[in-house]
Design an enzyme around this catalytic site. Sequence first.
Site, short mmCIF file in Angstrom:
data_model
loop_
_atom_site.label_atom_id
_atom_site.label_comp_id
_atom_site.label_asym_id
_atom_site.label_seq_id
_atom_site.Cartn_x
_atom_site.Cartn_y
_atom_site.Cartn_z
N HIS A 1 10.22 -25.80 -0.73
CA HIS A 1 9.36 -26.71 -0.90
C HIS A 1 8.40 -26.20 -2.29
O HIS A 1 7.39 -27.14 -1.91
CB HIS A 1 8.96 -28.12 -0.50
CG HIS A 1 10.28 -28.29 0.67
ND1 HIS A 1 10.95 -30.22 0.12
CD2 HIS A 1 11.08 -28.36 1.37
CE1 HIS A 1 12.32 -29.66 0.83
NE2 HIS A 1 12.47 -29.14 1.37
N LYS B 1 -14.05 1.01 -3.12
CA LYS B 1 -14.88 1.53 -2.71
C LYS B 1 -15.79 2.42 -3.13
O LYS B 1 -17.05 1.78 -2.42
CB LYS B 1 -14.34 1.85 -1.28
CG LYS B 1 -13.17 1.20 0.04
CD LYS B 1 -12.12 2.50 0.76
CE LYS B 1 -11.51 2.01 1.70
NZ LYS B 1 -10.39 3.49 2.09
N GLU C 1 1.02 -1.47 -0.08
CA GLU C 1 0.40 0.07 -0.06
C GLU C 1 1.02 0.84 0.09
O GLU C 1 0.43 2.56 -0.57
CB GLU C 1 -0.96 -0.14 1.41
CG GLU C 1 -2.13 -0.48 0.97
CD GLU C 1 -3.21 -0.29 1.91
OE1 GLU C 1 -3.03 -0.30 2.72
OE2 GLU C 1 -4.14 -0.92 1.84
O1 PA5 Z 1 -2.56 1.46 6.58
C1 PA5 Z 1 -3.86 1.89 6.18
O2 PA5 Z 1 -3.98 3.20 6.11
C2 PA5 Z 1 -5.45 0.86 5.52
O3 PA5 Z 1 -4.47 -0.59 5.51
C3 PA5 Z 1 -5.34 1.16 6.72
O4 PA5 Z 1 -4.76 0.30 7.25
C4 PA5 Z 1 -7.06 0.00 6.26
O5 PA5 Z 1 -7.49 0.66 5.18
C5 PA5 Z 1 -8.25 0.26 7.23
O6 PA5 Z 1 -8.16 1.72 8.01
P1 PA5 Z 1 -9.56 1.80 9.35
O7 PA5 Z 1 -8.11 1.42 10.06
O8 PA5 Z 1 -9.78 3.31 9.10
O9 PA5 Z 1 -10.68 1.23 9.32
#
Ligand code: PA5
Length: 441
Positions: A297, A411, A276
């Site tokens: 393996h 989303k 990410e």
């Molecule tokens: O790293 C990030 O910001 C995302 O992966 C969030 O952790 C994930 O989308 C969950 O978001 P939130 O903590 O706002 O529910």
Amino acid sequence: MIRINFSNIMKDSIGKEGLLKGDFKKVNIKGINEIIASKKYPELDFLNLPYEDTSAVKEMGRYARGFDYFLLLGIGGSALGPRSILESMSPFHNLRSKSGVFIYDNVDPATLKNILNLIDLKKTSINVITKSGSTAETIASFMIIYQKLKDENLKPEDHLIVTTDPERGNLRKIVNDYGLKSLPIASGVVGRYSVLSPVGLLLAEVIGVNSDDVLKGAKDIHERCMNPKLWENPAYLFSSGLYLLKKLKKRNVTVMVPYADRLKSFSEWFCQLWAESLCKDGKGLTPYPSIGTTDQHSQLQAWMEGPKDKVVVFLSIEDYGADIEMPDVFSKMEGLGYLSGHTLAELIKIEQEATELALTKNGRPNITIKVPVIDAYHLGQLFHFFEIATAVTGFLYGINPFNQPGVEEGKNLTYGMMGKKGYEAKKEEFERYRKGKKLEL
Ligand code: PA5
């Protein structure tokens, strides 16, 4: 202290696929130092987490330990860090301990049904974690659990602990309106950089891990990773090495291979952080989770002889905290007896190093991170080291390592189909798409 060996990304070790010391002059370390010093990104607040006071999290941990079960609702950075603490610090937790810990990080109805059949809500504390306070998956499960508490005539405020932004978001509003217990995630800190906040630390306390030990480890590596000199800073060297191996040698896949079952979830935590943060605008490095020796393996063939696009990162464990000797059975059988008298720890360590050497001989770049022992202190170091290295790698690419624009469209389309106001056009687009999918056998 964890130590990182970079020898096998260099030309001396792996030949023409490796880097020369001079190549590192192409890395703009001055620019990185400037970004960190300027606090251009409020999200760099994660750098302060090792220095935070843990008294609130400890108090909440004591409260949650008064229940038989602990159910965590969260997703992404709000679940992967806690899970890697649970699985590395207390493997097989629910079989070994009288308390049960469950992490629900999906909206798979079958999983939630199973969890609800295994726990007794009367005896459960529920930690809802969402930084934004609006993530559909987490809010969906929160709504279900909230109603179930009510249905069982339980008081939600006795069972729920909300971990969210200190001021903003729907969940903070619910905390205030309904008088729920809560812990803050500092406003600058984003999900995947939040494991050293109450997001990960509450679960640590619940399973009996001292959160101060986790933070102490992070603090002890922090200074080394803030050193402005490239050749003295392991995080800078890690980031620069991987950045250069992509730029000069087209190595765009980062394989994370801990040689310990207890670090399997850690590998998943790392992959989310890396993916990410770094995979944007067609740039960056793709992570790939793995586990040694098991994947010798399964995946090793690809690392050894597959496309020359990978850098393998080993986590090599020095002390497993346990060992078992191979007994003297079948010793007369040619081809098996050699194992007798050796131990499993010896075998796994030799296999890790043998794989490292085999890759090196084949000109395949690899880095080994030596972890003295898997405990709270060293886990804190690993978390903080990789968070810093990830942010720095993003800065080297000139990308923002703290956002994730690529996850938004899916989303928005989901919002449209689920009837969220303002997303009507997305719903129409979705329906057109469904009608257009003709090629189905
Ligand atoms: O790293 C990030 O910001 C995302 O992966 C969030 O952790 C994930 O989308 C969950 O978001 P939130 O903590 O706002 O529910």
